[in-house]
Design a protein around this motif. Structure first.
Motif, PDB file in Angstrom:
ATOM      1  N   LEU A   7       0.828  -1.210   0.000  1.00  0.00           N
ATOM      2  CA  LEU A   7       0.000   0.000   0.000  1.00  0.00           C
ATOM      3  C   LEU A   7       0.861   1.259   0.000  1.00  0.00           C
ATOM      4  N   ASN A   8       0.312   2.334  -0.531  1.00  0.00           N
ATOM      5  CA  ASN A   8       0.979   3.638  -0.556  1.00  0.00           C
ATOM      6  C   ASN A   8       0.633   4.379   0.733  1.00  0.00           C
ATOM      7  N   ILE A   9       1.580   4.431   1.649  1.00  0.00           N
ATOM      8  CA  ILE A   9       1.336   4.997   2.979  1.00  0.00           C
ATOM      9  C   ILE A   9       2.191   6.257   3.160  1.00  0.00           C
ATOM     10  N   TYR A  10       1.518   7.343   3.546  1.00  0.00           N
ATOM     11  CA  TYR A  10       2.205   8.619   3.769  1.00  0.00           C
ATOM     12  C   TYR A  10       1.691   9.258   5.052  1.00  0.00           C
ATOM     13  N   ASP A  11       2.552  10.070   5.682  1.00  0.00           N
ATOM     14  CA  ASP A  11       2.194  10.806   6.893  1.00  0.00           C
ATOM     15  C   ASP A  11       1.998  12.291   6.617  1.00  0.00           C
ATOM     16  N   ASN A  12       2.220  12.709   5.387  1.00  0.00           N
ATOM     17  CA  ASN A  12       2.209  14.118   5.029  1.00  0.00           C
ATOM     18  C   ASN A  12       1.368  14.300   3.763  1.00  0.00           C
ATOM     19  N   GLU A  13       0.368  15.169   3.830  1.00  0.00           N
ATOM     20  CA  GLU A  13      -0.535  15.363   2.697  1.00  0.00           C
ATOM     21  C   GLU A  13       0.203  15.872   1.458  1.00  0.00           C
ATOM     22  N   ARG A  14       1.158  16.748   1.638  1.00  0.00           N
ATOM     23  CA  ARG A  14       1.911  17.287   0.511  1.00  0.00           C
ATOM     24  C   ARG A  14       2.644  16.166  -0.232  1.00  0.00           C
ATOM     25  N   GLU A  15       3.307  15.269   0.533  1.00  0.00           N
ATOM     26  CA  GLU A  15       4.015  14.144  -0.080  1.00  0.00           C
ATOM     27  C   GLU A  15       3.049  13.200  -0.783  1.00  0.00           C
ATOM     28  N   ALA A  16       1.881  12.987  -0.196  1.00  0.00           N
ATOM     29  CA  ALA A  16       0.865  12.129  -0.804  1.00  0.00           C
ATOM     30  C   ALA A  16       0.412  12.702  -2.145  1.00  0.00           C
ATOM     31  N   ILE A  17       0.188  14.001  -2.181  1.00  0.00           N
ATOM     32  CA  ILE A  17      -0.247  14.671  -3.416  1.00  0.00           C
ATOM     33  C   ILE A  17       0.868  14.605  -4.461  1.00  0.00           C
TER      34      ILE A  17
END
Length: 111
Positions: free
Chosen positions: A96-106
């Motif tokens: 899965l694509n897991i991120y803790d930061n919305e900017r990095e996710a975008i």
């Protein structure tokens, strides 16, 4: 379930629990408001989610697979440590694509 559009990305706020009683409703809501409308980039924000059972995990995998089948991607954002540990134990953290930061996710979704 709260939803907002960020350009061609749809962000969904997952409720406090994602389990047997609501997982199918969450999946249906995401499908109807993204994939069914031709939107391929989805963020699921787990900042308010404290509990996931096996049905919730299955829903996460199903959403991930559906996005891939549509040449898109789903990002799972702001998972708490218990949920991250559960994903590690099931080896889903490798898929899965897991991120803790919305900017990095975008940024990931816009690659």
């Amino acid at each position: 379930m709260e939803m907002k559009k960020l350009g061609d990305i749809v962000l969904f706020k997952v409720p406090e629990e994602m389990e047997l009683t609501n997982a199918q409703d969450i999946k249906r809501f995401v499908y109807e408001n993204s994939f069914d409308k031709g939107l391929k980039k989805v963020i699921l924000d787990f900042s308010e989610t404290k509990y996931i059972d096996s049905t919730g995990l299955g829903t996460m995998v199903a959403l991930h697979k559906q996005a891939l089948m549509n040449a898109g991607a789903v990002v799972f954002l702001n998972l708490d440590s218990n949920i991250k540990n559960l994903l590690k134990m099931t080896a889903l953290d490798r898929i899965l694509n897991i991120y803790d930061n919305e900017r990095e996710a975008i940024e990931f979704l816009n690659k």
